[in-house]
Design an enzyme around this catalytic site. Structure first.
Site, mmCIF file in Angstrom:
data_model
loop_
_atom_site.group_PDB
_atom_site.id
_atom_site.type_symbol
_atom_site.label_atom_id
_atom_site.label_comp_id
_atom_site.label_asym_id
_atom_site.label_seq_id
_atom_site.Cartn_x
_atom_site.Cartn_y
_atom_site.Cartn_z
ATOM 1 N NE ARG A 1 13.636 14.690 67.292
ATOM 2 C CZ ARG A 1 13.196 13.665 66.604
ATOM 3 N NH1 ARG A 1 11.961 13.782 67.013
ATOM 4 N NH2 ARG A 1 13.820 12.902 65.270
ATOM 5 C CD GLU A 37 8.549 10.288 71.444
ATOM 6 O OE1 GLU A 37 8.376 9.577 70.396
ATOM 7 O OE2 GLU A 37 8.556 11.550 71.424
ATOM 8 C CG HIS A 42 7.124 10.381 66.817
ATOM 9 N ND1 HIS A 42 8.009 10.837 68.290
ATOM 10 C CD2 HIS A 42 7.780 10.704 66.155
ATOM 11 C CE1 HIS A 42 8.717 11.758 67.605
ATOM 12 N NE2 HIS A 42 8.950 10.846 66.178
#
Length: 323
Positions: A230, A259, A285
């Protein structure tokens, strides 16, 4: 009749599965709906298939009084307030396994691209290639020490793939898990020894900015850092400083701080200094962006959603029936 909202385009076979369970309103894409458009669709929705660009909290739930289930077509659901969903009686499901192998493949690919100057080499060829010249020397995985931070499903899959590259040693950093053939160690000790560090860490309170100035300052000079976990696990401004000082050899990422929608103080863009740095490699991503895999993820999410609406057990339930 059930009303089902799908906030991104899905494959035709998946759409037909959902239509058998109710009326479907689908975003034709590719851009996410604006917040007010999504809210209008959710106002009378019974089910919602959600994606990485979505988030859910108490405010969203208050405006969706009929909502009974949210089926996430993704693995990491940190953008979804599970406690608020449980209090509202909304069942949340996710897809835990199908993203593992493609994400692990991409992690290794990013590591190689960053350490072997693939982007710079590509640009050099396109600018006019006169034949081999002694330039763009980098670091190979063979004979290197690699630290894998996070030994969940993705981290273990990364370890399994690294074994075929002849690494000198693979270090594992995870206080909650281990893996055969991996030497367990702490984060700072691992990064002090490693030529590469690959992050496969979920976003939690204790992992936000896990990689900061202090950790990077104690790392082995020239470390190649890869993030497929992440974005907010890394302090991106600290990465810029480490790159500028040559403490960090390269940074590659498939995920970014901007994000992480559920963090109210998240940045709204990737730092320009990071985007423009010559020793970075980025993908948008793409961890699960394999056509076959995406269809399987969507179908699994659809099965979860249909099961919830029909009152059957939900295979991949993330929230309990009661708060």
């Amino acid at each position: 009749m059930n009303r089902i909202v799908v906030s991104q385009p899905i494959h035709a076979e998946v759409l037909e599965t959902l239509r058998a369970a109710g009326e479907v309103v689908m975003n034709p894409g590719p851009e996410p709906w604006a917040a007010e458009v999504l809210a209008r669709h959710l106002r009378d929705a019974d089910g919602w298939m959600a994606f990485m660009t979505d988030r859910i909290d108490a405010q969203v739930l208050a405006a969706a009084p009929r909502l009974r289930t949210v089926a996430c077509a993704l693995k990491g659901y940190d953008n979804f307030d599970l406690a608020a969903c449980a209090r509202a009686g909304v069942l949340v499901s996710f897809v835990p396994d199908l993203l593992t192998e493609p994400t692990a493949e991409l992690a290794v690919g990013l590591a190689i691209a960053a350490a072997r100057h693939v982007l710079a080499g590509d640009q050099a060829v396109r600018a006019g290639f006169a034949g081999w010249r002694p330039a763009f020397y980098g670091t190979g995985l063979h004979g290197s020490t690699v630290a894998v931070v996070g030994l969940g499903a993705v981290g273990r899959a990364i370890v399994d793939r690294l074994r075929g590259f002849g690494c000198a040693e693979i270090l594992g950093v995870d206080p909650r898990a281990d893996h055969p053939g991996v030497r367990a160690t702490g984060l700072r000790a691992a990064l002090a020894q490693a030529h590469y560090a690959i992050l496969a860490v979920p976003l939690m309170a204790e992992t936000r900015h896990l990689i900061d100035d202090g950790v990077l300052g104690a790392a082995r000079p020239g470390l190649v850092l890869v993030n497929v976990g992440r974005g907010s696990v890394v302090d991106e401004h600290a990465v810029v400083r480490a790159l500028d000082s040559d403490q960090l050899g390269a940074y590659a990422a498939d995920v970014f701080e901007m994000e992480d929608w559920n963090l109210p103080d998240r940045p709204r863009a990737i730092p320009a200094a990071l985007l423009n740095h010559p020793r970075t490699v980025f993908t948008p991503h793409l961890g699960s962006a394999v056509r076959r895999v995406r269809q399987e993820i969507e179908m699994r999410a659809a099965d979860n959603l249909v099961a919830a609406l029909s009152g059957r057990p939900v295979p991949d339930l993330a929230t309990p029936l009661q708060p």
